[in-house]
Design a protein around this motif. Structure first.
Motif, PDB file in Angstrom:
ATOM      1  N   UNK A 353       0.929  -1.240  -0.036  1.00  0.00           N
ATOM      2  CA  UNK A 353      -0.072  -0.084   0.087  1.00  0.00           C
ATOM      3  C   UNK A 353       0.862   1.129  -0.231  1.00  0.00           C
ATOM      4  N   UNK A 354       1.034   1.853  -1.019  1.00  0.00           N
ATOM      5  CA  UNK A 354       1.675   3.128  -1.246  1.00  0.00           C
ATOM      6  C   UNK A 354       1.225   4.279  -0.105  1.00  0.00           C
ATOM      7  N   UNK A 355       2.243   4.878   0.532  1.00  0.00           N
ATOM      8  CA  UNK A 355       1.590   5.867   1.530  1.00  0.00           C
ATOM      9  C   UNK A 355       2.193   7.274   1.004  1.00  0.00           C
ATOM     10  N   UNK A 356       1.304   8.126   0.918  1.00  0.00           N
ATOM     11  CA  UNK A 356       1.545   9.425   0.320  1.00  0.00           C
ATOM     12  C   UNK A 356       1.712   9.668  -1.085  1.00  0.00           C
ATOM     13  N   UNK A 357       0.975  10.499  -1.699  1.00  0.00           N
ATOM     14  CA  UNK A 357       0.973  10.524  -3.327  1.00  0.00           C
ATOM     15  C   UNK A 357       2.436  11.348  -3.569  1.00  0.00           C
ATOM     16  N   UNK A 358       3.013  12.160  -2.686  1.00  0.00           N
ATOM     17  CA  UNK A 358       4.224  12.798  -2.947  1.00  0.00           C
ATOM     18  C   UNK A 358       5.425  11.925  -2.809  1.00  0.00           C
ATOM     19  N   UNK A 359       5.289  10.814  -1.839  1.00  0.00           N
ATOM     20  CA  UNK A 359       6.277   9.958  -1.713  1.00  0.00           C
ATOM     21  C   UNK A 359       6.413   8.906  -3.079  1.00  0.00           C
ATOM     22  N   UNK A 360       5.179   8.373  -3.236  1.00  0.00           N
ATOM     23  CA  UNK A 360       4.733   7.715  -4.692  1.00  0.00           C
ATOM     24  C   UNK A 360       5.345   8.409  -5.877  1.00  0.00           C
ATOM     25  N   UNK A 361       5.206   9.698  -5.970  1.00  0.00           N
ATOM     26  CA  UNK A 361       5.806  10.441  -7.266  1.00  0.00           C
ATOM     27  C   UNK A 361       7.169  10.642  -7.143  1.00  0.00           C
ATOM     28  N   UNK A 362       7.696  10.780  -5.673  1.00  0.00           N
ATOM     29  CA  UNK A 362       9.350  11.017  -5.790  1.00  0.00           C
ATOM     30  C   UNK A 362      10.108   9.895  -6.029  1.00  0.00           C
ATOM     31  N   UNK A 363       9.558   8.642  -5.631  1.00  0.00           N
ATOM     32  CA  UNK A 363      10.392   7.626  -5.709  1.00  0.00           C
ATOM     33  C   UNK A 363       9.701   6.636  -6.394  1.00  0.00           C
ATOM     34  N   UNK A 364       9.002   6.752  -7.366  1.00  0.00           N
ATOM     35  CA  UNK A 364       8.305   5.792  -8.169  1.00  0.00           C
ATOM     36  C   UNK A 364       9.021   4.720  -8.797  1.00  0.00           C
ATOM     37  N   UNK A 365      10.289   5.256  -9.348  1.00  0.00           N
ATOM     38  CA  UNK A 365      11.071   4.112  -9.867  1.00  0.00           C
ATOM     39  C   UNK A 365      11.649   3.279  -9.065  1.00  0.00           C
ATOM     40  N   UNK A 366      12.141   3.791  -7.748  1.00  0.00           N
ATOM     41  CA  UNK A 366      12.759   2.891  -6.915  1.00  0.00           C
ATOM     42  C   UNK A 366      11.716   1.992  -6.308  1.00  0.00           C
ATOM     43  N   UNK A 367      10.323   2.361  -6.099  1.00  0.00           N
ATOM     44  CA  UNK A 367       9.280   1.448  -5.506  1.00  0.00           C
ATOM     45  C   UNK A 367       9.146   0.287  -6.898  1.00  0.00           C
ATOM     46  N   UNK A 368       9.270   0.737  -8.041  1.00  0.00           N
ATOM     47  CA  UNK A 368       9.146  -0.312  -9.025  1.00  0.00           C
ATOM     48  C   UNK A 368      10.139  -1.236  -9.057  1.00  0.00           C
ATOM     49  N   UNK A 369      11.389  -0.736  -9.050  1.00  0.00           N
ATOM     50  CA  UNK A 369      12.460  -1.715  -8.873  1.00  0.00           C
ATOM     51  C   UNK A 369      12.450  -2.741  -7.611  1.00  0.00           C
ATOM     52  N   UNK A 370      12.209  -2.139  -6.506  1.00  0.00           N
ATOM     53  CA  UNK A 370      12.065  -3.070  -5.370  1.00  0.00           C
ATOM     54  C   UNK A 370      10.951  -4.005  -5.106  1.00  0.00           C
ATOM     55  N   UNK A 371       9.830  -3.529  -5.675  1.00  0.00           N
ATOM     56  CA  UNK A 371       8.750  -4.390  -5.833  1.00  0.00           C
ATOM     57  C   UNK A 371       9.014  -5.695  -6.746  1.00  0.00           C
ATOM     58  N   UNK A 372       9.632  -5.253  -8.229  1.00  0.00           N
ATOM     59  CA  UNK A 372       9.802  -6.172  -9.142  1.00  0.00           C
ATOM     60  C   UNK A 372      10.663  -7.507  -8.291  1.00  0.00           C
ATOM     61  N   UNK A 373      11.344  -7.432  -7.383  1.00  0.00           N
ATOM     62  CA  UNK A 373      12.080  -8.306  -7.066  1.00  0.00           C
ATOM     63  C   UNK A 373      11.380  -9.531  -6.326  1.00  0.00           C
ATOM     64  N   UNK A 374       9.928  -9.228  -5.888  1.00  0.00           N
ATOM     65  CA  UNK A 374       9.127 -10.200  -5.441  1.00  0.00           C
ATOM     66  C   UNK A 374       8.477 -11.189  -6.711  1.00  0.00           C
ATOM     67  N   UNK A 375       8.136 -12.351  -6.473  1.00  0.00           N
ATOM     68  CA  UNK A 375       7.636 -13.343  -7.387  1.00  0.00           C
ATOM     69  C   UNK A 375       6.212 -12.666  -7.804  1.00  0.00           C
ATOM     70  N   UNK A 376       5.371 -12.133  -7.073  1.00  0.00           N
ATOM     71  CA  UNK A 376       4.372 -11.525  -7.360  1.00  0.00           C
ATOM     72  C   UNK A 376       3.843 -10.341  -6.540  1.00  0.00           C
ATOM     73  N   UNK A 377       3.242  -9.311  -7.213  1.00  0.00           N
ATOM     74  CA  UNK A 377       3.176  -8.012  -6.423  1.00  0.00           C
ATOM     75  C   UNK A 377       1.587  -7.770  -6.522  1.00  0.00           C
ATOM     76  N   UNK A 378       1.019  -7.504  -5.534  1.00  0.00           N
ATOM     77  CA  UNK A 378      -0.477  -6.887  -5.568  1.00  0.00           C
ATOM     78  C   UNK A 378      -0.135  -5.267  -4.931  1.00  0.00           C
TER      79      UNK A 378
END
Length: 450
Positions: A353-378
């Motif tokens: 569950x992303x927390x804050x619109x500003x944090x999601x915007x500022x670190x979107x690429x980092x979130x995507x890279x981190x989450x992609x390490x898992x086998x399945x993402x919701x």
């Protein structure tokens, strides 16, 4: 609290918050009349009421007009997390004394030997370990925690008032209100850029905080940061270093090298190298504070953890459900490292569950890279907290950036069933919003369907 000598009543607006409630409980113990308002009932507010601290859940002046407040003897404490509030507005109109939570915390700690834990990540776990180490080794400590310690089932540890342990919160530059005698900085990864504007200003403020510690022998920081003090590291040359790390019986065993000695075969049972780093930092601070080193190994081994920090909700041979507070790419990387280390052969699902619109915007690429390490993402929808929606910044937008064939955006209503359908044995739920409530719903659903 010399500057509060004439105060008899403290009214906390946002009293159910993790930091506010610890302060409220401390003030109650000090003999003040304590009461307050919060938006929602919770386990924390239930505990407060059990301790004879009255809590109102209606944002109306009528709820406070029944109270007889002496303006000269009443202090109103609020948290920036509370935005529009009728009660706060009324106190302002009536010209009551009003301060932020950070100011009160600074006032509370001013006349104590203060140990402050700062950093973008790891504050709560490090301060919880530190508070536990000091209490278990007989030190006269009060600890204000940003989470619920499993050892005490509380965010407040009271074992005396000579020493205080506090989380030094960088949001809104709150930690500059403190006067620490010993401090640590666990990390300086950029965050709260909605407040700071840019990375350079964020890092400058951390350096300003470090400057509050006059004796640099008393400042610990993660090796690699551009600071002056004593370094902390895992199996890398540092002033406080974990050496010979191995895993035995589901926990870490290691030697702790300090500037003056080596403690051998310490045992620590929280998964993840980031948590081990937190433990080394806490041990270093405890030693600097005068904790008897002979008692530290047993104290460390008995630490049970903090709720929502790699908390096992289900742990069987067939299914593992883990709850974690991770809400920054670096924290998600640490979370993945921990589950990978504990369950190297198993596929892993993450619900985020992303927390804050500003944090999601500022670190979107980092979130995507981190989450992609898992086998399945919701993904769940973004938890707004104190913010209004931002155009184009949505969980769907973030989902498109994730590199995975197994990714989906799911509603809270459908979440339990979708998680159940996943073939991943290890299921991790992460975020700093209200996902903790959903974890309990998922746990009940999975156990009932088992």
């Amino acid at each position: 609290m010399k500057n509060l000598d004439n105060i008899e009543t403290l009214y906390f607006i946002g009293i159910g918050g993790i930091g506010m409630s610890a302060l409220a409980r401390y003030c109650k113990l000090k003999g003040y009349h304590v009461l307050g308002y919060d938006r929602l009932e919770s386990a924390i507010t239930e505990t407060l009421e059990e301790e004879d601290i009255s809590v109102s859940f209606i944002d109306s002046v009528e709820t406070i007009s029944k109270e007889s407040f002496d303006k000269e003897k009443t202090l109103v404490v609020y948290t920036p997390a509370v935005k529009q509030n009728s009660i706060l507005s009324w106190f302002k109109e009536q010209d009551y004394k009003i301060i932020k939570r950070a100011s009160l915390l600074g006032e509370v700690t001013k006349d104590t030997f203060c140990l402050a834990v700062a950093g973008t990540h790891g504050k709560t776990t490090t301060s919880a370990i530190l508070g536990h180490l000091l209490a278990e080794t007989g030190m006269a400590v009060t600890a204000f925690l940003g989470g619920i310690s499993e050892n005490y089932n509380s965010n407040f540890v009271s074992n005396g008032t000579l020493i205080t342990v506090v989380e030094a919160d960088e949001f809104d530059r709150s930690f500059m209100q403190l006067r620490p005698d010993i401090a640590c900085i666990t990390s300086m990864d950029p965050d709260h850029l909605d407040v700071y504007g840019d990375v350079s200003e964020f890092e400058k403020t951390f350096k300003d905080f470090a400057g509050l510690v006059e004796n640099k022998e008393q400042l610990l920081y993660k090796k690699g940061l551009s600071l002056k003090g004593k370094t902390v590291a895992l199996e890398e040359e540092a002033d406080y270093e974990a050496q010979n790390i191995r895993i035995e019986n589901g926990g870490y065993v290691f030697n702790l090298k300090t500037p003056t000695r080596v403690l051998k075969d310490l045992k620590f049972f929280l998964p993840g190298k980031h948590n081990l780093h937190n433990a080394v930092t806490a041990l270093g601070m405890a030693i600097l504070a005068g904790s008897p080193t002979r008692r530290l190994p047993e104290a460390l081994q008995s630490f049970k953890g903090v709720q929502r920090r790699f908390s096992y909700k289900i742990k069987t041979d067939a299914l593992v459900l883990i709850d974690d507070y991770a809400h920054h790419p670096t924290e998600l990387n640490a979370l993945h490292q921990a589950v990978e280390e504990m369950y190297p052969e198993e596929e892993k699902l993450v619900v985020f569950q992303p927390h804050l619109f500003s944090r999601t915007r500022d670190f979107a690429d980092g979130f995507a890279e981190s989450l992609s390490k898992f086998d399945e993402i919701i993904l769940l929808d973004i938890y707004p907290a104190r913010e209004e929606p931002m155009e184009g910044i949505t969980s769907k937008w973030l989902l498109e950036k994730i590199d995975s064939d197994k990714k989906s955006l799911v509603s809270k209503e459908d979440l339990p069933n979708v998680i159940k359908q996943s073939n991943c044995k290890v299921k991790v739920m992460a975020g700093a919003g209200d996902i903790g409530v959903e974890v309990d719903k998922v746990k009940k659903y999975l156990e009932n369907e088992a």
